[in-house]
Design an enzyme around this catalytic site. Structure first.
Site, short mmCIF file in Angstrom:
data_model
loop_
_atom_site.label_atom_id
_atom_site.label_comp_id
_atom_site.label_asym_id
_atom_site.label_seq_id
_atom_site.Cartn_x
_atom_site.Cartn_y
_atom_site.Cartn_z
N GLY A 294 2.96 -2.64 8.51
CA GLY A 294 3.31 -3.27 9.78
C GLY A 294 4.79 -3.60 9.82
CB THR B 173 -0.90 -0.02 1.25
OG1 THR B 173 -1.76 -1.14 1.16
CG2 THR B 173 -1.72 1.25 1.37
CB THR C 131 -10.82 -0.11 5.45
OG1 THR C 131 -10.15 0.14 6.70
CG2 THR C 131 -12.21 0.51 5.52
CG ASP D 60 -12.85 -0.27 1.18
OD1 ASP D 60 -12.72 0.44 2.19
OD2 ASP D 60 -13.90 -0.34 0.51
CD GLU E 186 -4.56 -8.80 3.75
OE1 GLU E 186 -5.00 -9.41 2.79
OE2 GLU E 186 -3.33 -8.62 3.96
CB SER F 57 -8.72 0.01 -3.13
OG SER F 57 -9.26 0.08 -1.83
#
Lengths: 718, 718
Positions: A209, A170, A457, A461, A459, A176
């Site tokens: 992450g 992302t 939202t 949306d 993994e 998305s």
């Protein structure tokens, strides 16, 4: 273990005594469980836990270890460090590596791996997500997008957590729409390296992450450029932090990072931004299963079409979506287990006649709030088990082909929104149903809700996923049309036309009204038949899709802008159709599961719950059924009154139905799900009894006043 | 300030040019604002801010002071101390004391006081609630339930925050059912003291703000016992902490306290438990406006009926409910201001034809998610202003009588659930509509949602309040019945019977279908008439109430248990009827406000928004209208398609409509509501332009592949 109806009140309830000599055929025509029906909690629990029940139960039991539990009141830094330590503990226990191939030290058990993973939120959702980042995304990307050399070289460190890592897909500018990301990996044949670069701010990796603190490497998704051609999104393995001489880990040259700071939840995960300033990695760091660059810069791929290649690569990463959906279903179970256990103890407001206060779960509205969610949670559980079976079939290699992968992708795209929104709804309804107690962090509902919020939202949306499902439904519908022969097409058009005519006149409804002119019970009886439920749920999806397809066909030859406008004008309907499709899938899975229930009492109760699922789903869309002439006004009235009749029938089994989820008090660690409320009530009642016996209890002025009024005494006001 | 439609894109949008020479009568028959309509943002802002606009704007501007802002990443203890310090700052600023009488140093301005209070969440909801605890509950209870001596002796310290205090009503065992609390205050004539006592664990005061740390006194609600008679719930002023010699504040002898610890939000408020072991306070500490005990123990009250006395006492405390409803409406404004401002910048996925990506708010589904909430927020704003006017009328003494107080109580009970649930829905939808960015704490949506979560259950649980409204509707309906003369009653029954017959047959619908047999536009045209909307919304409430009343009348002579069971069987319907009543009140307030809009363009846009409110409310209950023959199937189809037509008409005005809320970027302090996204997009576009101009931009393999396919090239796969 066989639970009597509502174990806490069983002794006081005559209906808890099982009656012998009743056969299924003698069951009430209105799908009530027999008065004496019991739920076999152990057997039902096994059914719910499904094929990978052992993994699930073992994972739940991890929550019994204080070292793996969430503790309140840590600073964000402390929380992050604790979660990282917990990940190391999980490596020691081993189960989190089940999904990796046996030859690398895993168990080659993708289904069991996810089943166990789906329980980890019970320890702490931050822990679950950090596990997901490390092994489900970072490790999985290396496994799925890399080849043997990468597996040998990189996976051992990833699996053992020597290399905590990031899944850097992302970007700030593109969430998305992954195909449009801006990071580039440009091949330099002179040095046989890729140059990873963030050209603009919008191309910075975001919400990643492990990026803020712990990550030492990242799988970076970038536009692969070689010989002046952009081959689209590919993934590269990029070290991002290196050990300094003082033993600390610092960002590598050219790598930038920023901490995302506080989030709505999951604060034990160190999300952050990453960006790259001409960072060079060796050619071998391209994860090259679906696209490779030779030393001279020539690009090769086993999949010629860049579009298909992109979707194939993304499809290998479906496990995140599958497992988050599963975790969300389990969070709904926990929410309802807490709310039901509290609801059968807590009393508020005095009932009719006697002095006892009414138990919350005996209020119709309380049942209305919780039982339909309970039915949806059961439906979602069975549907998820089917999803997991399909996932395992493909990723274990048992049935792996393109069509199966596409079906899995669509199924996951339908289930993930349904399950994650269900979790948010169940957690919120449970929190409100528990009043102020529900707002206390120690009772966990608010914390789980805050953590699971983002599941809607990330993994994928939810809205984007549903649109994806809708498009697939349209495509399938179009293919169905294409395959019909000419005579068939003519018949089809004629039947559609007739159908439309019926919608526009009250004739069809009038006809059904005649059929329905019998009693309400007969209408309701019809609605409890499996065939009628299936027809209603299927019909809605098919008709909605057909109507949208019809509207889009009309602009087939219009300009792209007009066609896009028409598509947009039906976007809401398309998303509704996709959601209806998910409802149908869940109903089908629930219905299929009924056949697997051997115990008669359990099956009766579950059938009632399945009927509640069907009827509340139909009730939610009742206007559609009425407008489209599928249900008469009279039958529509029966839907709501029948729902209201099902609720008290499920009431005696509510505790058994949540007990079967397998979350014991020591798993939940939630005070209000224990028996504190009951004990306080007993203490209070004993106190009043003692005071009455000793004559200390004061007389109530209210009673005196009422007596005076009755006696026509000198009461002047009120 | 007059906003052109969507200021950001105005230059590119031809519809932003106002057309002269159009009169209202020439407006589109479908209630679209004229193509060139503009919203006068300043004037609309003044209308929204209402009578106490100055107080509102002044309170909003407090958020510009860094000392009064919320800061992230404080420990709970630090957060609590910061909020306490902020309260002292607010005392210096003075506005928080406006509600107290002028003779005590307030401004005697109850309406203005609440209007200002309702904005304080913008600083930090914990601050707002701590203000509410100190002056709205603790101070108000002394003011409303005490008499002149209490005001002189106690209020100065409370107002100046020398005595932070608690409102100790709720107990662990009794939340909503205040009449059943267990704490006792037993009068001892020997010492002329009350003995305040917690007899059992369930009677401990719970969730009490200021109890865990800062409270030095409490208004304690207890069963007042004197001369062996329990006179029901009364309030006493009880010191709970005293200054030790070392300057610290310690619990008084006999007072117990425990910290509630972490909560789902509002962690800057020190909620806790309080309990009392035979704590003695002087007789004068009874807040004796509605009930007093003479030195000899004789009880006196100006209200003879204990029941009426109880409700009168509670009714004086309605301001908490009123002001939380108002705060919730404002939180919805903030949520939508953020989501709309982000939605008009953020782009995702390429549209038809050109290379630009589509702005989120141009997607139909995005409009569907946000615009109905925007309409509800406008409706709730106008309805709240009416509620506040009524509140001020009574508490300023302008129109204070029993009936007005009862009406206010009912109105507040209807509005508080509507507004607080709206806030939760708006905050959640906004958060999801902003994707991952919505989950970042810096963008405030998640924090506000966490804090506002408890608004749904405190100060009157929403479900309990709606049931209260429902009961009032039933009572009014019953009184209406009682007042009808015999001939009237006969007519009534006859008309009801005819009505019921119509419901059971398709005749009425068939008749309406004939009437509706014209175009869809004519059906829609009907639905946009104010009279038709009013009829549909009113009719639903009245019919639902009448049906429940009918069912309850049938069991009038049944046993109490049977009657209670029948009532419970209609609880869900009754709550739905109450919610429908709230919908109607909001619609009426919105409609009444339209008449106060002078600017033509603004009125056109607001009328469209009001129509959206009405139509989405009807759409939500469409099945009811169909089943009950109020709307034909054809007209029902028009509802949804008309809603879909209204959305794009509001799109150009979305920014103006949220700008009018008066929350400027510096009030919000939300990064995604600024223009960072636009800047990043411009940077990215400029980058691509530069690369293209310099020939550095690589060719897309996708384009090459597509060209090759078109040319019939040697493409073998996909």
């Amino acid at each position: 273990m066989t639970a009597t109806p509502d174990a806490r009140t069983a002794t006081a309830t005559p209906t808890s005594i099982p009656r012998a000599g009743r056969t299924p055929s003698a069951a009430s025509p209105e799908s009530a469980p027999r008065a004496g029906a019991r739920v076999d909690v152990t057997a039902l629990g096994r059914l719910l836990d499904g094929r990978w029940g052992d993994q699930r139960r073992r994972a739940r039991d991890l929550a019994l270890d204080p070292d793996l539990q969430h503790v309140e009141d840590l600073s964000r830094t402390e929380h992050r460090e604790r979660v990282l330590r917990q990940l190391h503990l999980l490596v020691e226990r081993g189960d989190v590596l089940r999904g990796f191939p046996a030859e690398l030290g895993g168990a080659g058990d993708p289904g069991g791996n996810l089943a166990g993973f789906e329980e980890l939120f019970l320890l702490d959702p931050s822990l679950q997500i950090k596990v997901g980042v490390q092994w489900g995304l970072f490790g999985s990307a290396v496994l799925q997008l890399g080849t043997a050399e990468h597996h040998q070289r990189l996976l051992p460190g990833i699996m053992q957590l020597d290399v905590p890592g990031c899944f850097a897909m992302t970007e700030i500018g593109h969430g998305s729409d992954v195909a449009s990301i801006g990071t580039t990996a440009t091949y330099d044949p002179a040095t046989e390296e890729f140059v990873v670069h963030t050209p603009v701010t919008a191309a910075r990796k975001e919400y990643i992450g492990n990026a803020a603190a712990h990550g030492r490497a990242a799988v970076v998704f970038a536009q692969l450029v070689t010989q002046g051609v952009n081959h689209g999104v590919h993934a590269l393995y990029v070290p991002i932090r290196e050990e300094a001489e003082d033993g600390t880990w610092r960002l590598c040259a050219g790598v930038g990072s920023a901490d995302d700071g506080a989030k709505g939840g999951l604060n034990g995960v160190d999300n952050g931004r990453l960006w790259f300033d001409q960072v060079r990695v060796p050619r071998e760091n391209l994860l090259n299963r679906y696209g490779d660059v030779a030393a001279d810069g020539t690009y090769h791929s086993p999949i010629e079409s860049p579009g298909r290649r992109f979707f194939t690569m993304l499809a290998t990463l479906v496990q995140g979506r599958v497992s988050l959906a599963g975790a969300a279903v389990n969070a709904s179970k926990v929410a309802l287990a807490v709310a039901v256990r509290y609801g059968v103890q807590r009393r508020q407001f005095t009932g009719a006649g006697d002095e006892g206060e009414v138990t919350l779960l005996d209020y119709q509205q309380h049942q209305r709030r919780l039982f339909p969610l309970l039915a949806r949670t059961y439906a979602a559980t069975f549907a998820h088990e089917e999803l997991l079976e399909r996932f395992d079939d493909i990723f274990s290699g048992a049935h792996d082909d393109d069509d199966s992968r596409q079906d899995l992708e669509t199924l996951a795209a339908a289930m993930k929104p349904a399950s994650t929104w269900l979790a948010l709804e169940a957690l919120q309804e449970a929190r409100e149903a528990c009043g102020g107690a529900g707002y206390m962090a120690e009772n966990r509902l608010v914390g789980l809700r805050a953590d699971f919020d983002v599941y809607a939202t990330f993994e994928g949306d939810n809205t984007v996923l549903l649109q994806l499902v809708g498009k697939r439904l349209l495509t399938d519908y179009g293919q169905g049309m294409a395959k019909i022969d000419i005579a068939g097409a003519a018949r089809y058009v004629a039947s559609r036309a007739a159908d439309m005519t019926l919608h526009r006149t009250p004739l069809r409804r009038a006809a059904q009204s005649v059929r329905d002119s019998g009693s309400m019970a007969r209408s309701a009886g019809h609605l409890r038949s499996t065939a009628a439920q299936r027809e209603l749920l299927e019909d809605r999806v098919e008709t909605m899709v057909a109507e949208i397809a019809g509207a889009l066909r009309a602009v087939r030859n219009a300009s792209p802008a007009e066609a896009a406008a028409e598509f947009n004008a039906h976007q809401h309907e398309l998303i509704e159709a996709a959601a209806a499709h998910a409802d149908l899938l869940q109903w089908e899975a629930f219905t299929a599961a009924l056949a697997r229930v051997r115990d008669e009492g359990t099956r009766e109760v579950l059938t009632t719950l399945r009927d509640l699922y069907a009827l509340t789903t139909i009730e939610r869309n009742l206007a559609w059924y009425l407008v489209n002439g599928r249900i008469s006004a009279q039958r529509a009235r029966a839907v709501t009154s029948y729902v209201n009749r099902l609720l008290p029938r499920l009431r005696p089994h509510a505790v058994a139905l949540v007990d079967a989820f397998g979350y014991r008090p020591e798993h939940l660690r939630v005070p209000i799900a224990g028996d504190g409320e009951t004990q306080r009530q007993e203490e209070a009642r004993a106190h009043v009894r003692r005071r009455r016996a000793s004559g200390e209890e004061p007389v109530s002025a209210k009673v005196l006043h009422a007596n005076a009024r009755r006696a026509g005494g000198a009461v002047t006001t009120g």
